[in-house]
Design a protein around this motif. Sequence first.
Motif, mmCIF file in Angstrom:
data_model
loop_
_atom_site.group_PDB
_atom_site.id
_atom_site.type_symbol
_atom_site.label_atom_id
_atom_site.label_comp_id
_atom_site.label_asym_id
_atom_site.label_seq_id
_atom_site.Cartn_x
_atom_site.Cartn_y
_atom_site.Cartn_z
ATOM 1 N N HIS A 154 32.829 37.924 10.981
ATOM 2 C CA HIS A 154 31.834 37.081 11.655
ATOM 3 C C HIS A 154 30.564 37.860 11.998
ATOM 4 N N GLN A 155 30.716 39.158 12.231
ATOM 5 C CA GLN A 155 29.524 40.004 12.429
ATOM 6 C C GLN A 155 28.680 40.024 11.153
ATOM 7 N N GLU A 156 29.354 40.209 10.010
ATOM 8 C CA GLU A 156 28.639 40.239 8.727
ATOM 9 C C GLU A 156 27.974 38.906 8.441
ATOM 10 N N ILE A 157 28.681 37.816 8.751
ATOM 11 C CA ILE A 157 28.121 36.485 8.507
ATOM 12 C C ILE A 157 26.897 36.251 9.387
ATOM 13 N N ALA A 158 26.976 36.636 10.647
ATOM 14 C CA ALA A 158 25.813 36.503 11.537
ATOM 15 C C ALA A 158 24.624 37.264 10.954
ATOM 16 N N GLU A 159 24.898 38.478 10.469
ATOM 17 C CA GLU A 159 23.827 39.297 9.881
ATOM 18 C C GLU A 159 23.243 38.635 8.632
ATOM 19 N N LEU A 160 24.111 38.101 7.773
ATOM 20 C CA LEU A 160 23.650 37.411 6.561
ATOM 21 C C LEU A 160 22.789 36.194 6.901
ATOM 22 N N LEU A 161 23.222 35.415 7.877
ATOM 23 C CA LEU A 161 22.478 34.211 8.271
ATOM 24 C C LEU A 161 21.128 34.576 8.873
ATOM 25 N N ILE A 162 21.118 35.626 9.695
ATOM 26 C CA ILE A 162 19.857 36.078 10.310
ATOM 27 C C ILE A 162 18.893 36.557 9.216
ATOM 28 N N THR A 163 19.424 37.351 8.293
ATOM 29 C CA THR A 163 18.600 37.869 7.186
ATOM 30 C C THR A 163 18.050 36.742 6.326
ATOM 31 N N ALA A 164 18.826 35.664 6.209
ATOM 32 C CA ALA A 164 18.404 34.513 5.402
ATOM 33 C C ALA A 164 17.413 33.608 6.140
ATOM 34 N N GLY A 165 17.089 33.976 7.371
ATOM 35 C CA GLY A 165 16.064 33.232 8.100
ATOM 36 C C GLY A 165 16.568 32.237 9.126
ATOM 37 N N ALA A 166 17.834 32.339 9.523
ATOM 38 C CA ALA A 166 18.352 31.427 10.545
ATOM 39 C C ALA A 166 17.530 31.555 11.830
ATOM 40 N N THR A 167 17.255 30.416 12.459
ATOM 41 C CA THR A 167 16.528 30.401 13.728
ATOM 42 C C THR A 167 17.516 30.794 14.827
ATOM 43 N N VAL A 168 17.408 32.024 15.300
ATOM 44 C CA VAL A 168 18.441 32.566 16.198
ATOM 45 C C VAL A 168 18.466 31.908 17.567
ATOM 46 N N ASP A 169 17.318 31.378 18.013
ATOM 47 C CA ASP A 169 17.288 30.783 19.351
ATOM 48 C C ASP A 169 17.446 29.263 19.338
ATOM 49 N N LEU A 170 17.886 28.718 18.200
ATOM 50 C CA LEU A 170 18.147 27.274 18.123
ATOM 51 C C LEU A 170 19.411 26.995 18.939
ATOM 52 N N PRO A 171 19.297 26.235 20.049
ATOM 53 C CA PRO A 171 20.460 26.046 20.907
ATOM 54 C C PRO A 171 21.369 24.911 20.459
ATOM 55 N N ASP A 172 22.562 24.878 21.029
ATOM 56 C CA ASP A 172 23.443 23.729 20.799
ATOM 57 C C ASP A 172 22.949 22.554 21.645
#
Length: 198
Positions: A154-172
């Motif tokens: 899950h750490q790697e996936i978070a890193e992959l998503l962030i690198t791909a441009g995921a909006t990190v502060d998008l809340p639930d």
Amino acid sequence: MNKHDQALLDAADRGDATAVRAALAAGADTEVRDAHGRTPLLLCSLGDRVEAARVLVTAGADPNAQDERDESPWLATGVTGSVAMMRVLLAAGPDLELRNRFGGIALIPASERGHVDYVRALLRETDIDVDHVNRLGWTALLEAVILGDGGRAHQEIAELLITAGATVDLPDRDGVTALEHAERRGFTRIADLLKSAG
């Protein structure tokens, strides 16, 4: 249902590519459905029967055909995490915006389940929406934190998503961000990744 259609469903479920070919040659319908609305290609995808799926894709089978639970061959790859099946189905031109019963796209269950290689390949080989929000109000990043275990995958996936441009502060939908969820759950490494990206 005629015997050729039944033979095709059975062959797809077993992953018997030769029998799939024979059933199609005998006139079986590529889009025949079983009692749960599953097509031969969906049965192949759920069972990771790659060679049988390749035969069906070549015959024009629909990667988007959804069953009674809104599962499709394409969406099922996000659940199984099969990169090989994902690539076979990509050749059939799947709808990357197709939604499962939770309103999610293939990237979301893959992120939640820790399918690192699949998430990496999907982000690299498609233009799938990294910030898609499902009916629960979660993106792939949120789901990886909320439903993940905070471990290496899950750490790697978070890193992959962030690198791909995921909006990190998008809340639930309760206004809680992935970082806040990570901190609450004690996922220090993921929290650090999110802080660095913020």
